[in-house]
Design a protein around this motif. Structure first.
Motif, PDB file in Angstrom:
ATOM      1  N   ASP A 248       0.672  -0.966  -0.024  1.00 56.87           N
ATOM      2  CA  ASP A 248       0.040   0.265  -0.099  1.00 56.87           C
ATOM      3  C   ASP A 248       0.475   0.910   0.531  1.00 56.87           C
ATOM      4  O   ASP A 248       0.162   1.913   0.224  1.00 56.87           O
ATOM      5  CB  ASP A 248      -0.629  -0.370   1.294  1.00 56.87           C
ATOM      6  N   SER A 249       2.479   0.692   0.306  1.00 58.92           N
ATOM      7  CA  SER A 249       3.111   2.275   0.212  1.00 58.92           C
ATOM      8  C   SER A 249       3.872   2.559  -1.458  1.00 58.92           C
ATOM      9  O   SER A 249       3.404   1.325  -2.372  1.00 58.92           O
ATOM     10  CB  SER A 249       4.294   1.935   1.329  1.00 58.92           C
ATOM     11  N   ILE A 250       4.164   3.862  -1.349  1.00 60.60           N
ATOM     12  CA  ILE A 250       5.164   4.218  -2.910  1.00 60.60           C
ATOM     13  C   ILE A 250       6.686   4.249  -2.155  1.00 60.60           C
ATOM     14  O   ILE A 250       6.591   4.823  -1.615  1.00 60.60           O
ATOM     15  CB  ILE A 250       4.413   5.909  -2.983  1.00 60.60           C
ATOM     16  N   VAL A 251       7.523   3.465  -2.802  1.00 61.76           N
ATOM     17  CA  VAL A 251       9.229   3.935  -2.466  1.00 61.76           C
ATOM     18  C   VAL A 251       9.425   4.554  -4.082  1.00 61.76           C
ATOM     19  O   VAL A 251       8.600   4.882  -5.301  1.00 61.76           O
ATOM     20  CB  VAL A 251       9.717   2.611  -3.209  1.00 61.76           C
ATOM     21  N   SER A 252       9.426   5.794  -3.112  1.00 60.40           N
ATOM     22  CA  SER A 252       9.810   6.487  -4.423  1.00 60.40           C
ATOM     23  C   SER A 252      11.758   7.060  -4.706  1.00 60.40           C
ATOM     24  O   SER A 252      12.065   7.337  -3.701  1.00 60.40           O
ATOM     25  CB  SER A 252       9.593   8.292  -3.856  1.00 60.40           C
ATOM     26  N   MET A 253      12.139   7.056  -5.051  1.00 65.99           N
ATOM     27  CA  MET A 253      13.613   8.117  -5.254  1.00 65.99           C
ATOM     28  C   MET A 253      13.947   8.572  -6.460  1.00 65.99           C
ATOM     29  O   MET A 253      14.196   8.327  -7.864  1.00 65.99           O
ATOM     30  CB  MET A 253      14.814   6.632  -4.937  1.00 65.99           C
ATOM     31  N   SER A 254      15.337   9.160  -6.153  1.00 66.76           N
ATOM     32  CA  SER A 254      15.632  10.108  -7.375  1.00 66.76           C
ATOM     33  C   SER A 254      17.375   9.623  -7.940  1.00 66.76           C
ATOM     34  O   SER A 254      17.594   8.646  -7.382  1.00 66.76           O
ATOM     35  CB  SER A 254      16.707  11.302  -6.026  1.00 66.76           C
ATOM     36  N   VAL A 255      16.977   9.404  -9.507  1.00 68.62           N
ATOM     37  CA  VAL A 255      18.354   8.979 -10.408  1.00 68.62           C
ATOM     38  C   VAL A 255      18.467  10.269 -11.095  1.00 68.62           C
ATOM     39  O   VAL A 255      17.449  10.949 -11.283  1.00 68.62           O
ATOM     40  CB  VAL A 255      17.023   7.851 -10.909  1.00 68.62           C
ATOM     41  N   CYS A 256      19.308   9.125 -11.864  1.00 67.34           N
ATOM     42  CA  CYS A 256      19.586  10.344 -12.842  1.00 67.34           C
ATOM     43  C   CYS A 256      19.728   9.119 -14.324  1.00 67.34           C
ATOM     44  O   CYS A 256      20.030   8.029 -14.180  1.00 67.34           O
ATOM     45  CB  CYS A 256      21.140  10.673 -12.877  1.00 67.34           C
TER      46      CYS A 256
END
Length: 358
Positions: free
Chosen positions: A78-86
């Protein structure tokens, strides 16, 4: 209450802004992390979204293309994993926008943000993309190339692992409409070597017969089976080398199968030097071996025939028409390796021989 605070703090870190991850910095992998499933441990389709200045990214295809900031997100329960990438464009032939308006990509991860995600042990990965936005044929081509990697996995662990994904690309500047397409991640070269207890080798001009003979012969037969002539060991053309030591005989590992008959790319044309009219014409590009040497390897191909066929039959992303085409092509291969006369004609009489200078 304490647990909720920890979860909130962790989520806040994952949702930090693009600017927290400078694209030109390379992060090390020395820290110990908790055991989390590896990206390539499963064949389950992963669904992701990538938000970036999409128009600028896909047009940056010059020789000095640079990394662009992006945000990768996916659902975990039920969660969202979010991360900065290039991300940056990559490739040679498919980087030409007249061939692929949507070029292949390379993605670089922020170690701290990716630590507790599916990408926790990755630094950089190649992504094979859909090439054309509107032509449905290219979607099937991508699945076919993905399956060739999976097929080679059946024959040896000294091969690149891949993971299929459905990626929704979102333009952060709203200059392009969002699009959802299949793609797949390719295992990092040095990690593949390490997984096999070997090191990555970058030497060129190593003759095919100066690699491990049994393994390069199996590779050449596999390429014949899938109808791919677009490879070469001395030039490292769509070939990587791994070895136990810097001086031991290396093992060649193939990649980039988009010119194979199974993929059936409209832009694929065989090299004129090969004297074949079409990519669908099989040609063994290995060197001369004895009938006994070939039979030893053919035995493995026969043993794994059912697993090979099932790989394609059970793939829900491949159309019935494409499945039929592939299985018919494989049937012809197995007819050849079960016929001594055809083996002689295809693999012995037509094989390459070493030319010594006088």
């Amino acid at each position: 209450m304490i647990i909720k605070t920890i979860i909130f703090s962790f989520t806040f870190i994952l949702l930090s802004a693009f600017s927290a991850f400078p694209c030109e910095k390379v992060y090390s992998e020395n820290d110990t992390i908790f055991r989390i499933p590896n990206l390539f441990e499963s064949d389950t389709l992963i669904e992701l979204s990538i938000t970036t200045d999409l128009k600028t990214l896909i047009k940056d295809t010059g020789n000095k293309s640079k990394y662009h900031k992006a945000r990768l997100s996916y659902h975990l329960g039920d969660s969202i994993v979010s991360m900065s990438v290039c991300m940056k464009t990559r490739g040679n032939f498919r980087k030409d926008r007249s061939i692929c308006p949507f070029p292949p990509m390379k993605i670089k991860f922020n170690k701290s943000q990716a630590s507790y995600s599916l990408f926790h042990d990755q630094k950089k990965l190649k992504i094979v993309t859909h090439c054309q936005n509107r032509n449905r044929r290219y979607e099937q081509m991508l699945i076919q190339e993905y399956l060739i990697y999976k097929a080679y996995n059946l024959f040896t662990p000294e091969s690149f692992n891949v993971r299929l994904a459905k990626i929704t690309y979102k333009d952060s500047k709203n200059q392009m409409a969002s699009l959802s397409k299949y793609a797949f991640f390719i295992e990092d070269f040095e990690k593949m070597a390490e997984r096999n207890g070997k090191i990555a080798r970058y030497d060129k001009k190593i003759h095919q017969n100066h690699t491990l003979i049994g393994k390069v012969t199996k590779l050449a037969i596999f390429q014949y089976m899938v109808g791919n002539t677009d490879w070469g060991v001395p030039t490292l053309h769509n070939i990587k080398l791994i070895a136990k030591t810097p001086n031991s005989r290396p093992v060649p590992v193939p990649y980039d199968f988009d010119w194979a008959s199974l993929v059936n790319a409209p832009y694929a044309i065989p090299n004129k030097k090969l004297n074949i009219k079409s990519i669908h014409d099989r040609l063994y590009r290995g060197y001369k071996r004895t009938a006994k040497d070939f039979e030893y390897i053919f035995r493995e191909f026969r043993m794994k025939k059912e697993s090979l066929y099932n790989l394609y039959i059970e793939c829900e992303y491949l159309s019935d028409k494409e499945k039929e085409r592939v299985l018919n092509y494989f049937d012809k291969f197995y007819e050849i390796i079960d016929n001594p006369k055809k083996i002689k004609a295809e693999f012995i009489d037509q094989s390459r021989t070493i030319k010594y200078k006088k």
